[in-house]
Design a protein around this motif. Structure first.
Motif, PDB file in Angstrom:
ATOM      1  N   SER A 328      36.131  58.108  40.547  1.00 50.61           N
ATOM      2  CA  SER A 328      34.437  57.947  40.526  1.00 50.61           C
ATOM      3  C   SER A 328      34.006  56.937  39.360  1.00 50.61           C
ATOM      4  N   GLN A 329      34.717  56.456  38.517  1.00 50.60           N
ATOM      5  CA  GLN A 329      34.419  55.575  37.488  1.00 50.60           C
ATOM      6  C   GLN A 329      35.115  53.959  37.838  1.00 50.60           C
ATOM      7  N   MET A 330      35.722  54.084  38.741  1.00 46.86           N
ATOM      8  CA  MET A 330      36.453  52.817  39.070  1.00 46.86           C
ATOM      9  C   MET A 330      35.728  52.030  40.126  1.00 46.86           C
ATOM     10  N   CYS A 331      35.715  50.755  40.147  1.00 37.56           N
ATOM     11  CA  CYS A 331      35.223  49.909  40.869  1.00 37.56           C
ATOM     12  C   CYS A 331      36.199  49.751  42.024  1.00 37.56           C
ATOM     13  N   CYS A 332      35.751  49.730  43.444  1.00 36.98           N
ATOM     14  CA  CYS A 332      36.573  49.636  44.473  1.00 36.98           C
ATOM     15  C   CYS A 332      37.058  48.112  44.703  1.00 36.98           C
ATOM     16  N   GLU A 333      35.950  47.082  44.169  1.00 34.67           N
ATOM     17  CA  GLU A 333      36.292  45.780  44.331  1.00 34.67           C
ATOM     18  C   GLU A 333      37.048  44.998  43.302  1.00 34.67           C
ATOM     19  N   CYS A 334      36.774  45.329  41.985  1.00 28.19           N
ATOM     20  CA  CYS A 334      37.456  44.719  41.010  1.00 28.19           C
ATOM     21  C   CYS A 334      38.207  45.702  40.127  1.00 28.19           C
ATOM     22  N   GLN A 335      38.308  46.771  40.474  1.00 24.94           N
ATOM     23  CA  GLN A 335      38.981  48.130  39.736  1.00 24.94           C
ATOM     24  C   GLN A 335      38.675  48.127  38.263  1.00 24.94           C
ATOM     25  N   HIS A 336      37.460  47.639  37.744  1.00 24.21           N
ATOM     26  CA  HIS A 336      37.167  47.862  36.542  1.00 24.21           C
ATOM     27  C   HIS A 336      36.707  49.374  36.286  1.00 24.21           C
ATOM     28  N   ILE A 337      37.206  49.963  35.124  1.00 26.32           N
ATOM     29  CA  ILE A 337      36.905  51.397  35.090  1.00 26.32           C
ATOM     30  C   ILE A 337      36.252  51.483  33.784  1.00 26.32           C
ATOM     31  N   ASP A 338      34.884  52.140  34.013  1.00 22.26           N
ATOM     32  CA  ASP A 338      33.983  52.225  33.015  1.00 22.26           C
ATOM     33  C   ASP A 338      33.137  53.607  33.274  1.00 22.26           C
ATOM     34  N   LYS A 339      32.966  54.442  32.354  1.00 19.74           N
ATOM     35  CA  LYS A 339      32.041  55.595  32.428  1.00 19.74           C
ATOM     36  C   LYS A 339      30.831  55.532  33.021  1.00 19.74           C
ATOM     37  N   CYS A 340      30.323  54.121  32.537  1.00 17.04           N
ATOM     38  CA  CYS A 340      28.796  53.790  32.439  1.00 17.04           C
ATOM     39  C   CYS A 340      28.845  53.437  33.867  1.00 17.04           C
ATOM     40  N   ASN A 341      29.719  52.919  34.802  1.00 25.62           N
ATOM     41  CA  ASN A 341      29.739  52.475  36.078  1.00 25.62           C
ATOM     42  C   ASN A 341      29.066  53.634  36.903  1.00 25.62           C
ATOM     43  N   ARG A 342      29.139  54.821  36.650  1.00 26.88           N
ATOM     44  CA  ARG A 342      28.468  55.952  37.482  1.00 26.88           C
ATOM     45  C   ARG A 342      27.090  56.207  36.773  1.00 26.88           C
ATOM     46  N   LEU A 347      24.491  56.914  42.491  1.00 22.01           N
ATOM     47  CA  LEU A 347      24.725  55.737  42.475  1.00 22.01           C
ATOM     48  C   LEU A 347      25.824  54.927  41.427  1.00 22.01           C
ATOM     49  N   PHE A 348      26.403  54.160  41.806  1.00 23.22           N
ATOM     50  CA  PHE A 348      27.807  53.511  41.177  1.00 23.22           C
ATOM     51  C   PHE A 348      27.203  51.743  41.123  1.00 23.22           C
ATOM     52  N   THR A 349      27.346  51.574  39.813  1.00 17.00           N
ATOM     53  CA  THR A 349      26.840  50.071  39.314  1.00 17.00           C
ATOM     54  C   THR A 349      28.001  49.629  38.571  1.00 17.00           C
ATOM     55  N   CYS A 350      28.869  48.627  39.001  1.00 15.05           N
ATOM     56  CA  CYS A 350      29.918  47.879  38.424  1.00 15.05           C
ATOM     57  C   CYS A 350      29.260  47.036  37.171  1.00 15.05           C
ATOM     58  N   ARG A 351      29.898  47.762  36.192  1.00 11.79           N
ATOM     59  CA  ARG A 351      29.679  46.794  34.823  1.00 11.79           C
ATOM     60  C   ARG A 351      30.276  45.448  34.787  1.00 11.79           C
ATOM     61  N   GLY A 352      31.534  45.417  35.551  1.00  9.20           N
ATOM     62  CA  GLY A 352      32.339  44.173  35.423  1.00  9.20           C
ATOM     63  C   GLY A 352      31.970  43.052  36.490  1.00  9.20           C
ATOM     64  N   CYS A 353      31.902  43.575  37.931  1.00 10.92           N
ATOM     65  CA  CYS A 353      31.240  42.535  38.834  1.00 10.92           C
ATOM     66  C   CYS A 353      29.950  42.619  39.053  1.00 10.92           C
ATOM     67  N   GLY A 354      29.223  43.845  38.979  1.00 14.09           N
ATOM     68  CA  GLY A 354      27.806  44.085  39.517  1.00 14.09           C
ATOM     69  C   GLY A 354      27.651  44.660  40.857  1.00 14.09           C
ATOM     70  N   VAL A 355      28.914  45.136  41.499  1.00  9.83           N
ATOM     71  CA  VAL A 355      28.725  45.809  42.641  1.00  9.83           C
ATOM     72  C   VAL A 355      28.040  46.841  42.821  1.00  9.83           C
TER      73      VAL A 355
END
Length: 390
Positions: A328-342, A347-355
């Protein structure tokens, strides 16, 4: 694969009276056997040794031979289960109130608890849709039963082993065991990730989402009514509590059947496998505020998972379980893991690629990727063996 088929009996008043006498007599005998087993062996009863102590007395009580044998086995199995629960820590640590209570007295069976039967004391006539059951007052033949056409077909082809006689709310049922052959599992063309949750019962990577709003509102309503009845505390209130509890369980079970069938049918239609997350022990790991604990402990993820597993086996659909950590914290596009992604529950917003995506949908895609990785790692290698050179 073993499954059970439930059929409803339609006995006459005379036959129903004989069945009730049989069930009550067997469970009274089981309580007596349980007392003997506890006094003699504590929690370590063994079937053969216990049979030598109690079989003659059971026969003198009017219980038929086959029923007496099954009755003794039922008691021994109950103590075996109790020992397993104690060993697994399901009743708390040594000295805890719950464990001491379980260990300090014999196991007690309800007077209408299920009783097992086999070919010696139960016969089936599938074509006529009748059963014959041996009771303490004699053999009751030609008891009609009703079930769905699919259940009748399964009974005719695969019925094998024991069946349980059960009385529930004045209605009589026979729960038969069927040994259904499993089809060969096909080679999957990808995997469907299934994210299980409370807000959304199940979310798949193919777009299906079973919303939990209706079920959660139903549970909240039942909780409110249950609290009112518990506060009342009368006999009729307790009777209604039991009735409502069974009704809620049936409603949840039906919902899980519908969701699981939808997921397995979609996987079978598209030629894919199913990937589920391993959630065992989640109630012990997760720490929640008091208002959220009721929702967590009423979450029937294990039942839904079991339904998906057995339906997938019957359909030959490949199925794997994977570790759900960080899905639930990992981006399915770039595999970036961050607690703040959730950002929040949905709502999921990737801090790495912006998905930006739905949180449960993103988690289901991660599960699908992990499922394919696990399947490829565990499947048989097709690379031809190399020849050694001299």
């Amino acid at each position: 694969m073993k499954i059970v088929v439930s059929v409803k009996l339609q006995p006459t008043l005379e036959v129903a009276s004989a069945l009730r006498d049989e069930l009550h007599g067997c469970n009274q005998g089981a309580n007596w056997v349980s007392e003997v087993a506890y006094a003699t062996y504590r929690l370590k009863a063994r079937e053969y040794a216990l049979r030598k102590l109690v079989y003659t007395e059971l026969r003198e009580r009017g219980i038929k031979s086959a029923a007496a044998q099954q009755l003794i086995k039922k008691v021994v199995d109950a103590y075996t289960t109790l020992r397993a629960n104690i060993k697994a820590g399901n009743l708390g640590p040594e000295g805890s109130k719950r464990r001491v209570k379980a260990e300090s007295k014999p196991i007690v069976f309800r007077e209408d608890a299920a009783q097992a039967y086999d070919h010696r004391n139960m016969g089936w006539d599938i074509d006529a849709q009748t059963v014959a059951i041996t009771t303490r007052t004699g053999r009751m033949k030609g008891i009609p039963f009703v079930c769905s056409p699919e259940a009748l077909k399964t009974l005719a082809q695969y019925r094998k082993g024991e069946a349980d006689l059960l009385c529930c709310d004045g209605s009589w049922y026979v729960i038969a065991t069927c040994d259904v052959p499993e089809p060969e599992v096909y080679k999957p063309d990808g995997f469907i990730g299934v994210d299980l949750g409370i807000e959304n019962i199940a979310t798949t990577s193919t777009g299906y989402q079973a919303a939990g709003r209706k079920l959660n509102r139903y549970r909240k309503r039942q909780l409110f009514l249950r609290q009112k009845l518990q506060k009342k505390g009368t006999k009729s209130a307790k009777r209604l509590l039991k009735k409502r509890s069974r009704k809620e369980a049936r409603h949840v079970k039906n919902t899980n059947h519908i969701v699981s069938k939808t997921i397995v049918t979609e996987a079978e239609r598209t030629g894919r496998g199913i990937c589920l997350e391993e959630l065992k022990g989640i109630r012990n790991r997760v720490r929640l505020r008091k208002p959220q604990r009721v929702a967590l402990h009423s979450w029937s993820f294990a039942q839904l998972g079991d339904f998906i597993v057995y339906k997938a086996k019957r359909a030959g659909v490949p199925l794997v379980f994977v570790n759900a950590a960080y899905t639930s914290q990992m981006c399915c596009e770039c595999q970036h893991i961050d607690k703040c992604n959730r950002v929040d529950q949905g709502l999921f917003t990737c801090r790495g690629c912006g998905v930006v995506a739905h949180a449960d949908r993103n988690a289901s895609h991660n599960l699908a990727q992990r499922g394919e990785t696990v399947w490829n790692a565990g499947r048989e290698s097709r690379v031809p063996a190399t020849r050694s050179q001299v």
